[in-house]
Design an enzyme around this catalytic site. Structure first.
Site, PDB file in Angstrom:
ATOM      1  N   GLY A 169       0.311  -0.721  -0.063  1.00 51.77           N
ATOM      2  CA  GLY A 169      -0.605   0.003  -0.263  1.00 51.77           C
ATOM      3  C   GLY A 169       1.029   1.452   0.325  1.00 51.77           C
ATOM      4  O   GLY A 169       2.193   1.317   0.526  1.00 51.77           O
ATOM      5  N   GLN A 182       2.779  10.287   0.778  1.00 49.62           N
ATOM      6  CA  GLN A 182       4.308   9.136   1.017  1.00 49.62           C
ATOM      7  C   GLN A 182       4.937   9.597  -0.653  1.00 49.62           C
ATOM      8  O   GLN A 182       6.252   9.267  -0.738  1.00 49.62           O
ATOM      9  CB  GLN A 182       4.095   7.823   1.370  1.00 49.62           C
ATOM     10  CG  GLN A 182       3.294   7.376   2.494  1.00 49.62           C
ATOM     11  CD  GLN A 182       3.490   6.105   2.759  1.00 49.62           C
ATOM     12  OE1 GLN A 182       2.249   5.663   2.675  1.00 49.62           O
ATOM     13  NE2 GLN A 182       4.286   5.537   3.126  1.00 49.62           N
ATOM     14  N   CYS A 206       6.162   0.119   6.620  1.00 49.59           N
ATOM     15  CA  CYS A 206       5.685   1.590   6.125  1.00 49.59           C
ATOM     16  C   CYS A 206       6.966   1.805   5.320  1.00 49.59           C
ATOM     17  O   CYS A 206       7.960   1.730   5.423  1.00 49.59           O
ATOM     18  CB  CYS A 206       5.536   2.383   7.464  1.00 49.59           C
ATOM     19  SG  CYS A 206       4.502   3.721   6.128  1.00 49.59           S
ATOM     20  N   LEU A 207       6.357   1.929   4.239  1.00 54.04           N
ATOM     21  CA  LEU A 207       7.733   2.467   3.205  1.00 54.04           C
ATOM     22  C   LEU A 207       8.355   4.125   3.179  1.00 54.04           C
ATOM     23  O   LEU A 207       9.753   3.919   3.501  1.00 54.04           O
ATOM     24  CB  LEU A 207       7.002   2.354   1.322  1.00 54.04           C
ATOM     25  CG  LEU A 207       6.296   1.631   1.004  1.00 54.04           C
ATOM     26  CD1 LEU A 207       6.380   1.720  -0.687  1.00 54.04           C
ATOM     27  CD2 LEU A 207       7.844   0.103   0.862  1.00 54.04           C
ATOM     28  N   HIS A 264      -4.013   1.454   7.746  1.00 57.35           N
ATOM     29  CA  HIS A 264      -2.180   1.847   7.794  1.00 57.35           C
ATOM     30  C   HIS A 264      -2.945   2.304   6.470  1.00 57.35           C
ATOM     31  O   HIS A 264      -2.060   3.716   7.293  1.00 57.35           O
ATOM     32  CB  HIS A 264      -1.465   1.047   7.756  1.00 57.35           C
ATOM     33  CG  HIS A 264      -0.364   1.649   7.477  1.00 57.35           C
ATOM     34  ND1 HIS A 264       0.755   0.874   8.269  1.00 57.35           N
ATOM     35  CD2 HIS A 264       0.314   2.696   6.852  1.00 57.35           C
ATOM     36  CE1 HIS A 264       2.075   1.726   8.185  1.00 57.35           C
ATOM     37  NE2 HIS A 264       1.782   2.047   7.229  1.00 57.35           N
ATOM     38  N   GLU A 265      -3.195   2.701   5.429  1.00 58.68           N
ATOM     39  CA  GLU A 265      -3.192   4.191   4.508  1.00 58.68           C
ATOM     40  C   GLU A 265      -4.600   5.304   4.985  1.00 58.68           C
ATOM     41  O   GLU A 265      -3.946   5.978   4.108  1.00 58.68           O
ATOM     42  CB  GLU A 265      -3.456   3.199   2.897  1.00 58.68           C
ATOM     43  CG  GLU A 265      -2.339   1.942   2.671  1.00 58.68           C
ATOM     44  CD  GLU A 265      -0.908   2.243   2.934  1.00 58.68           C
ATOM     45  OE1 GLU A 265      -0.466   3.222   2.969  1.00 58.68           O
ATOM     46  OE2 GLU A 265      -0.431   1.883   2.762  1.00 58.68           O
ATOM     47  N   HIS A 283      -2.368   7.380   6.719  1.00 58.53           N
ATOM     48  CA  HIS A 283      -1.272   8.428   6.033  1.00 58.53           C
ATOM     49  C   HIS A 283      -2.627   9.669   5.708  1.00 58.53           C
ATOM     50  O   HIS A 283      -1.876  11.235   5.710  1.00 58.53           O
ATOM     51  CB  HIS A 283      -0.990   8.088   4.769  1.00 58.53           C
ATOM     52  CG  HIS A 283       0.518   6.598   5.027  1.00 58.53           C
ATOM     53  ND1 HIS A 283       1.864   7.208   5.972  1.00 58.53           N
ATOM     54  CD2 HIS A 283       0.571   5.434   5.238  1.00 58.53           C
ATOM     55  CE1 HIS A 283       2.413   6.483   6.029  1.00 58.53           C
ATOM     56  NE2 HIS A 283       1.256   5.481   5.932  1.00 58.53           N
TER      57      HIS A 283
HETATM   58 NI    NI Z   1       2.940   3.224   5.285  1.00 60.30          NI
END
Ligand code: NI
Length: 182
Positions: free
Chosen positions: A49, A54, A97-98, A140-141, A144
């Site tokens: 995701g 991000q 998380c990226l 989670h996404e 953000h």
């Molecule tokens: Ni993340």
């Protein structure tokens, strides 16, 4: 894996990861292009995701693919997603998380979630997930988009530990998509 793509990803700490994102009111070429770019980056980093902030775009869009581990792409693009229901027993899952490469943290979240979002055609879609990776990933996404990261869900002590581990991972050259060394 192309390093050019990975450079596109905002890595914490960064104010763009702490900002409330604006709703998208028109699905135009710019929005379609952004979705393409986010999917490209997500697959390049082996993520499941990615949220628009991000990649530095403070708008309400996320991309998700929880099936890619099997090698077959099944991307979802969620525009202006809203959590309609988040309930069920809380479950603890190791999340990465990226934007925080090199660490995995244990986050407790409701196990059942219903989300509504527009797709790229502007249709209102409904997603329901229970006890699986999609349930975690949706929450989670969408977090953000409201300036919330997985670290914000930790107890003060766990958070201090996670930040210390993260600084160590960064010092060791961790890149988006790297997972914790066990
Ligand atoms: Ni993340």
């Amino acid at each position: 894996m192309s390093s050019a793509n990975l450079k596109d990803i905002v890595v914490g700490p960064d104010d763009r990861l702490k900002t409330e994102c604006a709703p998208i009111d028109q699905i135009d070429d710019g929005v379609r292009k952004l979705a393409k770019r986010m999917l490209r980056d997500m697959y390049a980093a082996d993520g499941c995701g990615l949220a628009a902030p991000q990649v530095g775009q403070l708008v309400q869009m996320v991309v998700i693919d929880v099936d890619y581990a099997g090698g077959k792409k099944n991307p979802y693009v969620l525009i202006n997603p809203k959590v309609i229901t988040a309930d069920g027993e809380e479950r603890q899952t190791g999340e990465g998380c990226l934007s925080f490469p090199g660490i995995t943290v244990e986050v407790a979240r409701p196990s059942h979630v219903v989300v509504e979002a527009q797709n790229l055609d502007g249709d209102l879609m409904r997603y329901e997930a229970r006890d699986n990776l999609l349930a975690v990933c949706l929450q989670h996404e969408i977090d953000h988009l409201h300036g919330v990261t997985m670290l914000d869900h930790l107890s003060p002590m766990a958070r201090v530990r996670a930040i210390r581990d993260y600084e160590e991972a960064l010092a060791n050259g961790a890149q988006p998509g790297d997972v914790a060394q066990q």
